[in-house]
Design an enzyme around this catalytic site. Structure first.
Site, PDB file in Angstrom:
ATOM      1  N   SER A   9       0.866  -1.165   0.000  1.00 60.83           N
ATOM      2  CA  SER A   9       0.000   0.000   0.000  1.00 60.83           C
ATOM      3  C   SER A   9       0.913   1.228   0.000  1.00 60.83           C
ATOM      4  O   SER A   9       1.807   1.339  -0.837  1.00 60.83           O
ATOM      5  CB  SER A   9      -0.930  -0.021   1.212  1.00 60.83           C
ATOM      6  OG  SER A   9      -1.738   1.129   1.262  1.00 60.83           O
ATOM      7  N   TYR A  67      -4.716   8.024  -7.276  1.00 63.27           N
ATOM      8  CA  TYR A  67      -3.734   7.189  -6.581  1.00 63.27           C
ATOM      9  C   TYR A  67      -4.232   6.791  -5.197  1.00 63.27           C
ATOM     10  O   TYR A  67      -4.202   5.610  -4.830  1.00 63.27           O
ATOM     11  CB  TYR A  67      -2.397   7.930  -6.468  1.00 63.27           C
ATOM     12  CG  TYR A  67      -1.352   7.157  -5.706  1.00 63.27           C
ATOM     13  CD1 TYR A  67      -0.803   5.990  -6.242  1.00 63.27           C
ATOM     14  CD2 TYR A  67      -0.926   7.568  -4.448  1.00 63.27           C
ATOM     15  CE1 TYR A  67       0.157   5.258  -5.544  1.00 63.27           C
ATOM     16  CE2 TYR A  67       0.028   6.842  -3.747  1.00 63.27           C
ATOM     17  CZ  TYR A  67       0.564   5.694  -4.293  1.00 63.27           C
ATOM     18  OH  TYR A  67       1.508   4.971  -3.604  1.00 63.27           O
ATOM     19  N   LYS A  83      -5.070   3.082  -3.446  1.00 63.25           N
ATOM     20  CA  LYS A  83      -4.395   2.571  -2.254  1.00 63.25           C
ATOM     21  C   LYS A  83      -5.362   2.386  -1.081  1.00 63.25           C
ATOM     22  O   LYS A  83      -5.201   1.462  -0.277  1.00 63.25           O
ATOM     23  CB  LYS A  83      -3.232   3.491  -1.867  1.00 63.25           C
ATOM     24  CG  LYS A  83      -2.065   3.425  -2.847  1.00 63.25           C
ATOM     25  CD  LYS A  83      -1.546   1.999  -3.030  1.00 63.25           C
ATOM     26  CE  LYS A  83      -0.368   1.908  -3.961  1.00 63.25           C
ATOM     27  NZ  LYS A  83       0.127   0.521  -4.144  1.00 63.25           N
TER      28      LYS A  83
END
Length: 270
Positions: free
Chosen positions: A131, A145, A149
Site C-alpha cells: 500500500s 492514486y 491505495k
C-alpha cells in the site's frame, strides 16, 4: 527452501526485495512486464525471472505455473506492481483513470485470485500487499492514486478475515517516501493548460512533495519490512516502512480529520 513471487520486480522496491529474499536463502520468482532488459536478477541462483503483466490474465497464470513448476511451491506473494497518477481529476481522461485502477487494484486482485487455489490446496501462504502512506493519508491532486491505495487497504483487511481459516496470511506494507523511480516512469502526472483554476493547488502541492521527499528512505528499508511481514506469525495486519510513514500514520490516528487536513494545508503554504 521457501519461494516468493514478486510483481513489479524490474526496479525499485520490487527488485531490491527480490535481491534481499534471494540473499536470505529463498527462491524468488521475479516478475515484470518486460524481461528483456533485466540483467542483475537473471544472474542470481534460485531466481526465476519471467514475464507478468498484472493487466494480462494469461501472463499471470503462466508466471504462477512456471514458478510452481520450477520451485514446487509458492509460499508468499508480494503484490508490488503499481504506479501513481496525480493531478486534477478533470485533467484525466477516462482511459487514464481506468489504467490507474486496472493496474493498482484490478491487477492486484487478478494476481491474488490466480494464486489462491495453490495456497488453498497447501493450506498455507502469505499475501503481502504494498500500500502506501497514501492508503491512510491523502494529499491534494491524488484522488486516483489514493483511491487505489485506500482500495488496497480495504481489500487486504477483508481478505485477512476470509483467508485466515484457510491457513493463508494477509499483510499490508505501508511505505513512506522511498528513493525509487516513483517520480519517473512510475508516476503519471496530468496537467491541462485549459484548467488554470487548479494552478495554485499544483504549485502548492509541488512545495508539499518537495518537503515530504526531502529525506526519502532507501528501498532496502521496505525490503526488510517485507521480509518481516513474510515471516511474521502474529495477527498484525499493517506494517509501516520508513520514519516518515511512522510519523505521519501515527499522527493521522491521533488527530481528527479537521486537525490533520489543516496541518496538510499549512504544509502546502510553507
Amino acid at each position: 527452501m521457501k519461494t516468493i513471487l514478486i510483481t513489479g520486480a524490474s526496479s525499485g522496491i520490487g527488485k531490491v526485495t527480490a535481491q534481499y529474499f534471494q540473499a536470505k536463502g529463498w527462491n524468488v520468482v521475479a516478475t515484470m512486464r518486460n524481461v528483456a532488459g533485466e540483467k542483475d536478477l537473471t544472474e542470481l541462483n534460485h531466481t526465476l525471472v519471467t514475464r507478468l503483466d498484472v493487466t494480462d490474465e494469461d501472463s499471470i497464470h503462466a508466471a504462477i505455473a512456471e514458478g510452481i513448476s520450477k520451485f514446487g511451491k509458492i509460499d508468499a506473494l508480494l503484490n508490488n506492481a503499481g504506479y501513481g497518477a496525480y493531478g486534477a481529476l478533470e485533467a484525466f481522461s477516462m482511459e487514464r483513470i481506468r489504467r490507474q485502477f486496472d493496474t493498482n487494484v484490478i491487477g492486484l486482485l487478478s494476481v491474488t485470485k490466480a494464486i489462491l487455489p495453490h495456497m488453498r490446496e497447501n493450506r498455507s501462504g502469505t499475501i503481502i500487499n504494498i500500500s502506501s502512506i497514501g492508503g491512510q493519508v491523502t494529499f491534494p491532486l491524488g484522488s486516483l492514486y489514493h483511491g487505489t491505495k485506500f482500495a488496497v487497504e480495504g481489500i487486504s483487511e477483508a481478505l485477512h478475515y476470509e483467508l485466515e481459516p484457510l491457513g493463508i496470511t494477509v499483510k499490508i506494507v505501508e511505505p513512506g517516501m522511498i528513493k525509487t523511480d516513483f517520480g519517473g516512469r512510475s508516476f503519471d502526472f496530468a496537467i491541462d493548460e485549459n484548467l488554470p483554476e487548479y494552478a495554485p493547488t499544483i504549485e502548492s502541492m509541488g512545495r508539499l512533495f518537495g518537503q515530504l521527499a526531502n529525506n526519502p528512505s532507501e528501498p532496502e528499508v521496505v525490503a526488510k519490512v517485507i521480509w518481516a511481514a513474510a515471516n511474521d506469525t502474529s495477527d498484525r495486519l499493517r506494517l509501516h516502512a520508513g520514519l516518515d510513514a511512522e510519523y505521519l500514520l501515527d499522527k493521522r490516528k491521533l488527530q481528527s480529520d479537521a486537525e490533520f487536513i489543516s496541518g496538510i494545508k499549512d504544509l502546502m503554504k510553507s
